[in-house]
Design a protein around this motif. Structure first.
Motif, PDB file in Angstrom:
ATOM      1  N   GLY A 116      55.573  40.859  22.184  1.00 40.65           N
ATOM      2  CA  GLY A 116      54.373  40.475  22.920  1.00 40.65           C
ATOM      3  C   GLY A 116      53.529  41.638  23.406  1.00 40.65           C
ATOM      4  O   GLY A 116      52.352  41.461  23.730  1.00 40.65           O
ATOM      5  N   MET A 117      54.106  42.825  23.462  1.00 32.38           N
ATOM      6  CA  MET A 117      53.361  43.994  23.927  1.00 32.38           C
ATOM      7  C   MET A 117      53.982  45.261  23.354  1.00 32.38           C
ATOM      8  O   MET A 117      55.168  45.290  23.053  1.00 32.38           O
ATOM      9  N   GLU A 145      52.186  49.646  26.361  1.00 30.15           N
ATOM     10  CA  GLU A 145      51.681  48.609  27.268  1.00 30.15           C
ATOM     11  C   GLU A 145      52.755  48.198  28.268  1.00 30.15           C
ATOM     12  O   GLU A 145      52.464  47.983  29.446  1.00 30.15           O
ATOM     13  N   ARG A 193      51.004  40.875  33.275  1.00 27.21           N
ATOM     14  CA  ARG A 193      51.032  41.245  31.854  1.00 27.21           C
ATOM     15  C   ARG A 193      52.324  40.785  31.194  1.00 27.21           C
ATOM     16  O   ARG A 193      52.336  40.404  30.030  1.00 27.21           O
ATOM     17  N   LYS A 209      52.690  36.857  30.406  1.00 28.06           N
ATOM     18  CA  LYS A 209      52.018  36.381  29.192  1.00 28.06           C
ATOM     19  C   LYS A 209      52.973  36.304  28.002  1.00 28.06           C
ATOM     20  O   LYS A 209      52.690  35.627  27.025  1.00 28.06           O
ATOM     21  N   LEU A 224      40.820  41.495  29.723  1.00 25.69           N
ATOM     22  CA  LEU A 224      42.033  40.689  29.898  1.00 25.69           C
ATOM     23  C   LEU A 224      41.716  39.409  30.674  1.00 25.69           C
ATOM     24  O   LEU A 224      42.224  38.338  30.345  1.00 25.69           O
ATOM     25  N   TYR A 239      41.151  37.999  26.372  1.00 24.64           N
ATOM     26  CA  TYR A 239      41.564  38.819  25.239  1.00 24.64           C
ATOM     27  C   TYR A 239      42.961  39.364  25.513  1.00 24.64           C
ATOM     28  O   TYR A 239      43.329  39.590  26.672  1.00 24.64           O
ATOM     29  N   ASN A 240      43.745  39.578  24.450  1.00 21.91           N
ATOM     30  CA  ASN A 240      45.088  40.116  24.658  1.00 21.91           C
ATOM     31  C   ASN A 240      45.031  41.638  24.771  1.00 21.91           C
ATOM     32  O   ASN A 240      43.979  42.254  24.581  1.00 21.91           O
ATOM     33  N   ASP A 241      46.178  42.243  25.083  1.00 20.71           N
ATOM     34  CA  ASP A 241      46.241  43.688  25.309  1.00 20.71           C
ATOM     35  C   ASP A 241      45.820  44.490  24.083  1.00 20.71           C
ATOM     36  O   ASP A 241      45.133  45.503  24.197  1.00 20.71           O
ATOM     37  N   LYS A 242      46.226  44.027  22.898  1.00 17.33           N
ATOM     38  CA  LYS A 242      45.898  44.761  21.669  1.00 17.33           C
ATOM     39  C   LYS A 242      44.405  44.729  21.391  1.00 17.33           C
ATOM     40  O   LYS A 242      43.817  45.731  21.006  1.00 17.33           O
ATOM     41  N   GLU A 243      43.770  43.562  21.575  1.00 22.56           N
ATOM     42  CA  GLU A 243      42.326  43.444  21.351  1.00 22.56           C
ATOM     43  C   GLU A 243      41.565  44.321  22.349  1.00 22.56           C
ATOM     44  O   GLU A 243      40.615  45.015  21.977  1.00 22.56           O
TER      45      GLU A 243
END
Length: 190
Positions: free
Chosen positions: A92-93, A97, A109, A112, A155, A159-163
Motif C-alpha cells: 500500500g505504500m 512513504e 496514511r 488507508k 491527499l 489522490y494516493n501517495d504515489k500519484e
C-alpha cells in the motif's frame, strides 16, 4: 536460511511468483511494490528473501530492495502484525512513504492500507518510531513546507501517495502552494 534467490521468472500471479532456480521452482510472496518492478516472464530475476517457518507452512517472502526487506522484518516484530499484514503495508505504500509516516506520526496514511485499523496504525507508529523512520529521513531530501502543503492538499483531494509524489516531482522547486496545487492538478488530469 534462504537469503536471496536468483533465477528465471516462471510465473506471476499477484502476490505470488514462481522463480525457477536451475530446475527447482520456488513460490515467493512479494509486496506489490516489488511485483510492479519485475521483469517479464522467462527473464532473470533476483530477489532478497525472508523465510518463515510455521507449524503448518514454510513461506518464502521476496523483496526487490534491502530496504523493503528490512521494513518487512521490522513490521513482523510488532505484536499482532504477521507477514500478510506486513506485505499489505508494503503493497500500500513505499518504504520511504512508510518512513515518512512514522517520522511525522501520521496514522491517517497507514489507515488507508487495507487491513490496518486506527489502533493498529497507532501501534505501528509507536513501535517503529526511531527504528524505521529516523534512518530513512537521513537518506531522503527534505521536502519544503510548500511541497508538504501541496502533498497534503492532493491527499485530501483523494489522490494516493504515489500519484501525489509523482505530481510533486514534476513541479518547479520554488513553486508556491496555490500555484503548485494548480500545476499538480493539471499534471494529474492528463
Amino acid at each position: 536460511m534462504i537469503g536471496k534467490l536468483t533465477g528465471t521468472l516462471a510465473d506471476k500471479n499477484p502476490p505470488q511468483l514462481l522463480v525457477d532456480c536451475h530446475g527447482v521452482g520456488y513460490e515467493v510472496d512479494v509486496p506489490m511494490s516489488t511485483f510492479y518492478n519485475l521483469p517479464g516472464l522467462g527473464e532473470k530475476v533476483s530477489l532478497l528473501t525472508h523465510f518463515v517457518v510455521r507449524e503448518d507452512a514454510q513461506i518464502l517472502y521476496g523483496f526487490g530492495t534491502a530496504s523493503e526487506r528490512e521494513a518487512f522484518r521490522q513490521l513482523i516484530k510488532i505484536s499482532g502484525v504477521g507477514p500478510r499484514t506486513a506485505l499489505s503495508v508494503l503493497s500500500g505504500m513505499s518504504v520511504s512513504e512508510l518512513g515518512q509516516a512514522i517520522s511525522l506520526q501520521e496514522p491517517g496514511r497507514l489507515v488507508k492500507v487495507p487491513g490496518i485499523g486506527k489502533k493498529t496504525a497507532e501501534r505501528l507508529l509507536l513501535e517503529l518510531k526511531g527504528k524505521l523512520g529516523a534512518e530513512l529521513d537521513l537518506r531522503q531530501p527534505a521536502a519544503s513546507d510548500a511541497q508538504a502543503d501541496i502533498q497534503q492538499a492532493l491527499l485530501a483531494l483523494g489522490y494516493n501517495d504515489k500519484e501525489a509524489a509523482a505530481a510533486l516531482k514534476a513541479l518547479p522547486a520554488d513553486v508556491g502552494v496555490s500555484d503548485g496545487i494548480k500545476l499538480a492538478l493539471k499534471a494529474l488530469a492528463k
